[in-house]
Design an enzyme around this catalytic site. Sequence first.
Site, PDB file in Angstrom:
ATOM      1  N   HIS A   1      -9.460   5.608   2.954  1.00 28.00           N
ATOM      2  CA  HIS A   1      -9.416   6.329   4.071  1.00 28.00           C
ATOM      3  C   HIS A   1      -8.934   7.670   3.880  1.00 28.00           C
ATOM      4  O   HIS A   1      -8.205   7.960   2.929  1.00 28.00           O
ATOM      5  CB  HIS A   1      -8.684   5.644   5.274  1.00 28.00           C
ATOM      6  CG  HIS A   1      -6.909   5.623   4.842  1.00 28.00           C
ATOM      7  ND1 HIS A   1      -6.398   4.395   4.378  1.00 28.00           N
ATOM      8  CD2 HIS A   1      -6.162   6.465   4.964  1.00 28.00           C
ATOM      9  CE1 HIS A   1      -5.253   4.746   4.152  1.00 28.00           C
ATOM     10  NE2 HIS A   1      -4.857   5.966   4.423  1.00 28.00           N
TER      11      HIS A   1
ATOM     12  N   HIS B   1      -7.505   1.035   8.996  1.00 32.47           N
ATOM     13  CA  HIS B   1      -8.127   2.291   9.437  1.00 32.47           C
ATOM     14  C   HIS B   1      -9.343   2.496   8.146  1.00 32.47           C
ATOM     15  O   HIS B   1      -8.907   2.383   7.044  1.00 32.47           O
ATOM     16  CB  HIS B   1      -6.998   3.230   9.805  1.00 32.47           C
ATOM     17  CG  HIS B   1      -5.850   3.569   8.492  1.00 32.47           C
ATOM     18  ND1 HIS B   1      -5.501   2.463   7.967  1.00 32.47           N
ATOM     19  CD2 HIS B   1      -5.325   4.508   8.348  1.00 32.47           C
ATOM     20  CE1 HIS B   1      -4.741   2.903   6.987  1.00 32.47           C
ATOM     21  NE2 HIS B   1      -4.624   4.197   7.210  1.00 32.47           N
TER      22      HIS B   1
ATOM     23  N   GLU C   1      -2.490   9.306  -1.458  1.00 27.92           N
ATOM     24  CA  GLU C   1      -1.698   8.124  -1.119  1.00 27.92           C
ATOM     25  C   GLU C   1      -2.308   6.801  -2.078  1.00 27.92           C
ATOM     26  O   GLU C   1      -3.686   6.882  -2.203  1.00 27.92           O
ATOM     27  CB  GLU C   1      -2.017   7.725   0.185  1.00 27.92           C
ATOM     28  CG  GLU C   1      -1.166   6.513   0.526  1.00 27.92           C
ATOM     29  CD  GLU C   1      -1.447   5.956   1.907  1.00 27.92           C
ATOM     30  OE1 GLU C   1      -2.352   6.174   2.509  1.00 27.92           O
ATOM     31  OE2 GLU C   1      -0.567   5.301   2.543  1.00 27.92           O
TER      32      GLU C   1
ATOM     33  N   TYR D   1       3.120   8.599  -1.591  1.00 32.23           N
ATOM     34  CA  TYR D   1       2.522   9.659  -1.485  1.00 32.23           C
ATOM     35  C   TYR D   1       3.094  10.691  -2.425  1.00 32.23           C
ATOM     36  O   TYR D   1       3.995  10.815  -2.787  1.00 32.23           O
ATOM     37  CB  TYR D   1       2.903  10.467  -0.105  1.00 32.23           C
ATOM     38  CG  TYR D   1       2.340   9.657   0.957  1.00 32.23           C
ATOM     39  CD1 TYR D   1       0.996  10.044   1.575  1.00 32.23           C
ATOM     40  CD2 TYR D   1       3.123   9.010   1.923  1.00 32.23           C
ATOM     41  CE1 TYR D   1       0.373   9.171   2.639  1.00 32.23           C
ATOM     42  CE2 TYR D   1       2.688   8.429   3.227  1.00 32.23           C
ATOM     43  CZ  TYR D   1       1.274   8.507   3.430  1.00 32.23           C
ATOM     44  OH  TYR D   1       0.869   7.994   4.498  1.00 32.23           O
TER      45      TYR D   1
ATOM     46  N   HIS E   1      -4.284  13.489   3.786  1.00 31.12           N
ATOM     47  CA  HIS E   1      -4.219  13.006   2.429  1.00 31.12           C
ATOM     48  C   HIS E   1      -5.735  12.185   2.419  1.00 31.12           C
ATOM     49  O   HIS E   1      -6.004  11.777   3.425  1.00 31.12           O
ATOM     50  CB  HIS E   1      -3.105  11.908   2.153  1.00 31.12           C
ATOM     51  CG  HIS E   1      -2.856  10.680   3.007  1.00 31.12           C
ATOM     52  ND1 HIS E   1      -2.381  10.691   4.241  1.00 31.12           N
ATOM     53  CD2 HIS E   1      -3.693   9.743   3.137  1.00 31.12           C
ATOM     54  CE1 HIS E   1      -2.059   9.678   4.796  1.00 31.12           C
ATOM     55  NE2 HIS E   1      -3.053   8.938   4.141  1.00 31.12           N
TER      56      HIS E   1
ATOM     57  N   HIS F   1       4.637   1.673   5.767  1.00 30.16           N
ATOM     58  CA  HIS F   1       4.569   2.215   7.027  1.00 30.16           C
ATOM     59  C   HIS F   1       4.755   1.326   8.222  1.00 30.16           C
ATOM     60  O   HIS F   1       4.591  -0.060   7.898  1.00 30.16           O
ATOM     61  CB  HIS F   1       2.907   2.465   7.159  1.00 30.16           C
ATOM     62  CG  HIS F   1       2.439   3.741   6.282  1.00 30.16           C
ATOM     63  ND1 HIS F   1       2.932   5.096   6.356  1.00 30.16           N
ATOM     64  CD2 HIS F   1       1.443   3.720   5.443  1.00 30.16           C
ATOM     65  CE1 HIS F   1       2.463   5.773   5.406  1.00 30.16           C
ATOM     66  NE2 HIS F   1       1.393   5.149   5.072  1.00 30.16           N
TER      67      HIS F   1
HETATM   68 FE   FE2 Z   1      -3.007   6.713   4.665  1.00 37.02          FE
END
Ligand code: FE2
Length: 307
Positions: free
Chosen positions: A153, A199, A265, A255, A214, A246
């Site tokens: 993503h 996502h 990431e 990251y 990112h 997260h």
């Molecule tokens: Fe991400």
Amino acid sequence: MRKGVMRPGHVQIRVLDVEEALTHYRDLLGLIEMDRDDQGRVYLKGWTEVDKFSVVLREADTAGMDFMGFKVLDNDTLSGLEQELRDRGLGVEEIPAGELNSCGRRVRFQAPSGHHFELYAEKEQTGKWGLSKVNPEAWPRDLKGMKATRFDHCLLYGTDVMATYELFRDVLGFDLAEQVVDPEGNKAAVFLTASMKAHDIAFIECPEPGKFHHASFFLETWEDVLRAADLISMTDTSLDIGPTRHGLTHGKTIYFFDPSGNRSEVFCGGDYHYPDHEPVTWKAEDLGKAIFYHDRVLNERFLSVLT
Ligand code: FE2
């Protein structure tokens, strides 16, 4: 309602020096170099991806993202979505087959966030790298670095997150998996999926359009994320934050920056999404915990370092 958008298919990233960038994307992340073209662009992929490439590096004077592409089910789906984009009043640019090596016709548009996106239905399928299509082994033995499995993503910062969300929801059929809502009820961030993943694309509201936060690559295990952190130190790569978790999506993450300043990431785990799931909501006032679940505070770089 799903509309035939299958997955993030590619991202074209601007880098200041393509050979230097390859030490990051190929040697450190472990993406496979698949092709180069007469513009000097380099094409790479994660080893589990069936299509020929997912990351394109283009040498330029500034870092950032040129565009992100989504693969759709077939050419009828592509034509239908193209018409819907036009009906919505968006300027649509047609890019002929072959402009990216081994990729079919692309339909490009600019979202209210300022970013360029494209849809396409066809790309040469080379299969999982290093594995046979019949009786495949568990993994190829000659992978490099972090052994990134796939491009997963992008997180993008830009203007008018609400209108961008409506475009992705109404025209492209993405679901809202998670959101950050401010005290007035406005969406400050949206995490959108066209699949079961937490996502496929995410947006955070920002006064400046078209900024790149990112590109993210999937690893299999938390041990792999730890090993990625070791490799970041071994190679003296610029670290942003992590390894950590997260709150949003609950993925386990780290990251770091490429030599041009683009953020990468790698992550593992995270939530899943079905179309009947209600969106998960995070309060903007708890953004620290939403982004970095353990520290519960944002580092300044996460908000301000964009390309
Ligand atoms: Fe991400």
